[in-house]
Design an enzyme around this catalytic site. Structure first.
Site, PDB file in Angstrom:
ATOM      1  N   HIS A 112       0.881  -1.180   0.000  1.00  0.00           N
ATOM      2  CA  HIS A 112       0.000   0.000   0.000  1.00  0.00           C
ATOM      3  C   HIS A 112       0.920   1.232   0.000  1.00  0.00           C
ATOM      4  CE1 HIS A 112      -2.488  -2.899   2.371  1.00  0.00           C
ATOM      5  NE2 HIS A 112      -3.534  -2.292   1.851  1.00  0.00           N
TER       6      HIS A 112
ATOM      7  N   ASP B  31       2.333   2.011   3.337  1.00  0.00           N
ATOM      8  CA  ASP B  31       3.293   1.044   3.910  1.00  0.00           C
ATOM      9  C   ASP B  31       4.716   1.497   3.659  1.00  0.00           C
ATOM     10  OD1 ASP B  31       1.087  -0.603   4.275  1.00  0.00           O
ATOM     11  OD2 ASP B  31       1.531  -1.835   2.501  1.00  0.00           O
TER      12      ASP B  31
END
Ligand code: XLS
Ligand code: CA
Ligand code: CA
Length: 445
Positions: free
Chosen positions: A105, A108
């Protein structure tokens, strides 16, 4: 290796040894180069490690704080320094494990900044660094995605928010995450709508929210074509959690949604084993349903626990369950842009640093062994022959007349009352077929 510290000391490159190996830091089944049903194992399975549970999540749950040993995430460090050291750890792990892909993501890999411009600059910097790591290690990107569920602004949904400003912020975020995925040569882009659903119908306008979700997805597809992204746009169904009810409930629900909004040719499904369990389906069902609708894309192989009702995201370890899913995928020609992502979490008590290796090695071996069983089952033709014979009547004059529309309700009545038809029950052979599957699972080598 990078110049920084080695995080997984004492673990080298994981190699294939074979089924008799007793060393837990070796593969017993996953042999990347072995050719199975015409393709290298690595190319069949296209396995990926997920960034979020493996390198971001500290082992917290709703009742307790992080338990896991994650030396690359030291509190108090400048967030971009922490992001760089997390990325060093991630690529050290990927290179040692030998999985060909990873998934991430946006949040992240790069922390949100104080302003949208700072957030964007941070993501660009980390994408550049990821490109260097990918080049150095040969690891590729199976899919990227945007985190549209952690920030408080998304509590009432992103695309389905009652506030159009939230929709706009989410659109900006996906625009950037899709471009980042494109820049890194991603094979797919995933949309998972954890907040796209409702907590109570008392405050929810279902008609508006469906229209908003469809508009959002059309904007994503449109942007994909504008920037020339050739990967597949995938939706990941899940029935609930964190929302009480999520609109992307299961494969069949999403297939209907795509058809209603003219998106059936543009969007496919990323199916997660755990989400199938939560929806009250088998993983086999979800995969077969998506394939039947021509909407299959990719899988998240992490399993749930049938004894509870939440998303435990465990490493897959049932060869039988994975064989059935892979059988359907192989029978349909195998993965194209998709692959197998491990959206898997260690248990909170798995605090040793090498536990991350044991989880992934077991998962990769489970998938490799399942591939051997699925390929053997497919090659034997035992299931497909039985299925073909079971429906053979539909190839005859009666079946053809029904399906081509020449028979009417009244003509069928006339045929039945004329006395020509007397269908006798035929065995469905379920128990026999279950033993066929078991035989291939037992013997696959
Ligand atoms: C959560 C989902 C999520 C998606 C990516 O349950 O599985 O991890 O795969 O946003
Ligand atoms: Ca999950
Ligand atoms: Ca998932």
């Amino acid at each position: 290796m990078t110049d920084g510290p080695e995080f997984f000391e004492g673990v080298g490159r994981i190699g294939y040894v074979g089924p008799d190996s007793d060393d837990p830091l070796t593969f017993r089944w996953y042999d990347a180069e072995r050719v199975v049903a015409g393709r290298r194992m690595e190319d069949h399975l296209r396995m990926a490690v997920c960034y979020w549970h493996s390198f971001v999540w500290p082992g917290s749950d709703v009742f307790g704080e992080g338990t896991l040993d994650r030396p690359w995430s030291v509190p108090g460090v400048d967030p971009m320094d922490a992001a760089r050291s997390k990325m060093d750890a991630a690529f050290e792990f990927l290179a040692k494990l030998g999985t060909p892909y990873f998934c991430f993501h946006d949040r992240d890999i790069a922390p949100e900044g104080a302003t949208p411009a700072e957030t964007a600059a941070r993501l660009d910097a980390m994408v550049e660094l990821a490109a260097d790591h990918m080049e150095r290690t040969g690891v590729r990107l199976l899919w990227g995605t945007a985190n549209l569920f952690s920030h408080p602004r998304y509590a009432a949904g992103a695309a389905t928010s009652p506030d159009p400003e939230v929709f706009a912020v989410a659109a900006a975020q996906v625009c950037h995450a899709l471009e980042a995925t494109h820049a890194l040569g991603g094979a797919n882009y995933v949309l998972w709508g954890g907040r796209e659903g409702y907590e109570t119908l008392l405050n929810t306008d279902l008609v508006r929210e469906e229209a908003q979700l469809a508009r959002f997805l059309n904007l994503v597809v449109d942007h994909k074509h504008r920037i020339g992204f050739e990967g597949t746009i995938l939706i990941e169904p899940k029935p609930a959690e964190p929302a009480k009810h999520q609109y992307d409930h299961d494969a069949a629900t999403v297939v209907g949604f795509l058809a209603r909004h003219g998106l059936a040719d543009e969007v496919r499904l990323n199916l997660e084993a755990n989400h199938a369990t939560l929806a009250g389906h088998s993983f086999h069902h979800e995969v077969a349903t998506a394939l039947a609708a021509g909407a299959f894309g990719s899988i998240d192989a992490n399993r749930g626990d049938p004894q509870n009702g939440w998303d435990t995201d465990q490493f897959p370890n049932s060869v039988e369950e994975c064989t059935l899913a892979l059988y359907e995928i192989l029978a349909a020609g195998g993965f194209t842009t998709g692959g197998i992502n491990f959206d898997t979490k260690l248990r909170r008590q798995s605090v040793a640093r090498d536990d991350l290796f044991h989880g992934h090695i077991g998962a990769m071996d489970t998938m490799a062994r399942s591939l051997l069983a699925a390929a053997s089952l497919l090659e034997s033709g035992e299931l497909s022959r039985f299925r073909t014979e079971r429906y053979a009547g539909w190839e005859g004059p009666l079946g053809t007349a029904v399906l081509d529309g020449s028979a009417t309700l009244a003509s069928l009545r006339d045929e039945v009352t004329g006395g020509g038809l007397d269908p006798a029950p035929v065995s469905g052979r379920q128990e026999l077929l279950e033993q066929v599957v078991n035989r291939h699972v037992e013997r696959a080598r």
